[in-house]
Motif scaffolding. Structure first.
Motif, PDB file in Angstrom:
ATOM      1  N   UNK A 199      38.992  43.282  31.704  1.00 24.93           N
ATOM      2  CA  UNK A 199      40.152  42.619  32.310  1.00 24.93           C
ATOM      3  C   UNK A 199      40.640  43.454  33.489  1.00 24.93           C
ATOM      4  N   UNK A 200      40.937  42.779  34.592  1.00 27.22           N
ATOM      5  CA  UNK A 200      41.552  43.453  35.740  1.00 27.22           C
ATOM      6  C   UNK A 200      43.061  43.297  35.642  1.00 27.22           C
ATOM      7  N   UNK A 201      43.748  44.400  35.388  1.00 25.40           N
ATOM      8  CA  UNK A 201      45.212  44.412  35.333  1.00 25.40           C
ATOM      9  C   UNK A 201      45.664  45.821  35.695  1.00 25.40           C
ATOM     10  N   UNK A 202      46.760  45.917  36.414  1.00 25.12           N
ATOM     11  CA  UNK A 202      47.280  47.220  36.806  1.00 25.12           C
ATOM     12  C   UNK A 202      48.601  47.568  36.146  1.00 25.12           C
ATOM     13  N   UNK A 203      49.316  46.537  35.684  1.00 29.05           N
ATOM     14  CA  UNK A 203      50.656  46.764  35.147  1.00 29.05           C
ATOM     15  C   UNK A 203      50.830  46.068  33.802  1.00 29.05           C
ATOM     16  N   UNK A 204      51.837  46.493  33.079  1.00 25.29           N
ATOM     17  CA  UNK A 204      52.179  45.859  31.807  1.00 25.29           C
ATOM     18  C   UNK A 204      52.486  44.380  32.034  1.00 25.29           C
ATOM     19  N   UNK A 205      53.209  44.038  33.088  1.00 28.62           N
ATOM     20  CA  UNK A 205      53.555  42.642  33.376  1.00 28.62           C
ATOM     21  C   UNK A 205      52.297  41.790  33.527  1.00 28.62           C
ATOM     22  N   UNK A 206      51.298  42.310  34.245  1.00 28.24           N
ATOM     23  CA  UNK A 206      50.046  41.563  34.421  1.00 28.24           C
ATOM     24  C   UNK A 206      49.355  41.348  33.079  1.00 28.24           C
ATOM     25  N   UNK A 207      49.388  42.359  32.220  1.00 30.58           N
ATOM     26  CA  UNK A 207      48.776  42.250  30.892  1.00 30.58           C
ATOM     27  C   UNK A 207      49.495  41.180  30.073  1.00 30.58           C
ATOM     28  N   UNK A 208      50.828  41.221  30.066  1.00 29.88           N
ATOM     29  CA  UNK A 208      51.592  40.258  29.269  1.00 29.88           C
ATOM     30  C   UNK A 208      51.400  38.836  29.793  1.00 29.88           C
ATOM     31  N   UNK A 209      51.255  38.678  31.094  1.00 30.44           N
ATOM     32  CA  UNK A 209      50.984  37.350  31.668  1.00 30.44           C
ATOM     33  C   UNK A 209      49.588  36.869  31.275  1.00 30.44           C
ATOM     34  N   UNK A 210      48.617  37.786  31.282  1.00 27.17           N
ATOM     35  CA  UNK A 210      47.258  37.436  30.869  1.00 27.17           C
ATOM     36  C   UNK A 210      47.261  36.975  29.408  1.00 27.17           C
ATOM     37  N   UNK A 211      47.969  37.693  28.547  1.00 22.88           N
ATOM     38  CA  UNK A 211      48.067  37.335  27.129  1.00 22.88           C
ATOM     39  C   UNK A 211      48.662  35.924  26.994  1.00 22.88           C
ATOM     40  N   UNK A 212      49.746  35.667  27.703  1.00 21.81           N
ATOM     41  CA  UNK A 212      50.429  34.368  27.622  1.00 21.81           C
ATOM     42  C   UNK A 212      49.518  33.232  28.067  1.00 21.81           C
ATOM     43  N   UNK A 213      48.819  33.436  29.172  1.00 25.48           N
ATOM     44  CA  UNK A 213      47.899  32.427  29.705  1.00 25.48           C
ATOM     45  C   UNK A 213      46.746  32.192  28.722  1.00 25.48           C
ATOM     46  N   UNK A 214      46.193  33.267  28.193  1.00 28.12           N
ATOM     47  CA  UNK A 214      45.087  33.149  27.238  1.00 28.12           C
ATOM     48  C   UNK A 214      45.535  32.450  25.967  1.00 28.12           C
ATOM     49  N   UNK A 215      46.752  32.720  25.516  1.00 29.39           N
ATOM     50  CA  UNK A 215      47.282  32.086  24.314  1.00 29.39           C
ATOM     51  C   UNK A 215      47.336  30.567  24.496  1.00 29.39           C
ATOM     52  N   UNK A 216      47.699  30.132  25.690  1.00 27.53           N
ATOM     53  CA  UNK A 216      47.746  28.688  25.951  1.00 27.53           C
ATOM     54  C   UNK A 216      46.327  28.111  25.946  1.00 27.53           C
ATOM     55  N   UNK A 217      45.390  28.809  26.609  1.00 24.71           N
ATOM     56  CA  UNK A 217      44.004  28.335  26.678  1.00 24.71           C
ATOM     57  C   UNK A 217      43.367  28.253  25.289  1.00 24.71           C
ATOM     58  N   UNK A 218      43.783  29.135  24.375  1.00 19.67           N
ATOM     59  CA  UNK A 218      43.220  29.173  23.025  1.00 19.67           C
ATOM     60  C   UNK A 218      43.958  28.257  22.042  1.00 19.67           C
TER      61      UNK A 218
END
Length: 151
Positions: free
Chosen positions: A15-34
């Motif tokens: 995963x390409x992420x630099x900040x905690x915010x980017x990680x939490x957004x990735x988690x949220x987006x993935x949760x919707x996709x799953x």
């Protein structure tokens, strides 16, 4: 515990992420996709709120961001490994791995606490932690987390 809480579709490597915010957004987006949520923003806000109470950075390159809120439809564990170390909070060690717990707000009992406890017990073992941090194999990461969760 529900068998569909964690499977190999819940493992995200490189995963390409630099900040905690980017990680939490990735988690949220993935949760919707799953199909774990229909409300990305609700999941994201729940994760941010939890972080504001106390950091989920355990040190030793691992964080366990989590939320128990009504935006979550199905309980789930997601595992994310990053290409580059992620800045979690100012003054804290960077992280390489995030193990994320998403629990419905109305879930019975303390499933999230049981999952956190099970993970924490395994993460004190250096060999387990090293295997997780060093693996780039979805099957291996899945097997390690299943073992930790007792699934």
């Amino acid at each position: 515990m529900e068998a569909n809480v964690f499977n190999k579709e819940h493992v995200f490597l490189n995963i390409n992420a630099n900040t905690k915010e980017e990680v939490l957004k990735f988690i949220s987006k993935s949760a919707k996709e799953l199909g774990i949520t229909n409300d990305c923003e609700g999941v994201y806000n729940g994760l941010v709120e939890r972080e504001s109470q106390f950091t989920t950075n355990l040190g030793e390159f691992i964080a366990i961001p989590h939320t128990k809120n009504d935006a979550v439809i199905n309980p789930a564990v997601l595992v994310l490994k990053f290409n580059e170390d992620v800045n979690w909070n100012e003054g804290e060690e960077k992280i390489k791995l995030a193990i994320n717990l998403l629990m419905p707000g109305q879930s019975e009992g303390n499933t999230h606490l049981k999952l956190l406890s099970a993970l924490s017990r395994k993460l004190i073992h250096e060999d387990f932690k090293d295997a997780l941090l060093n693996s780039n194999d979805v099957e291996e990461v899945t097997a390690l987390i299943n073992e930790a969760l007792g699934l």
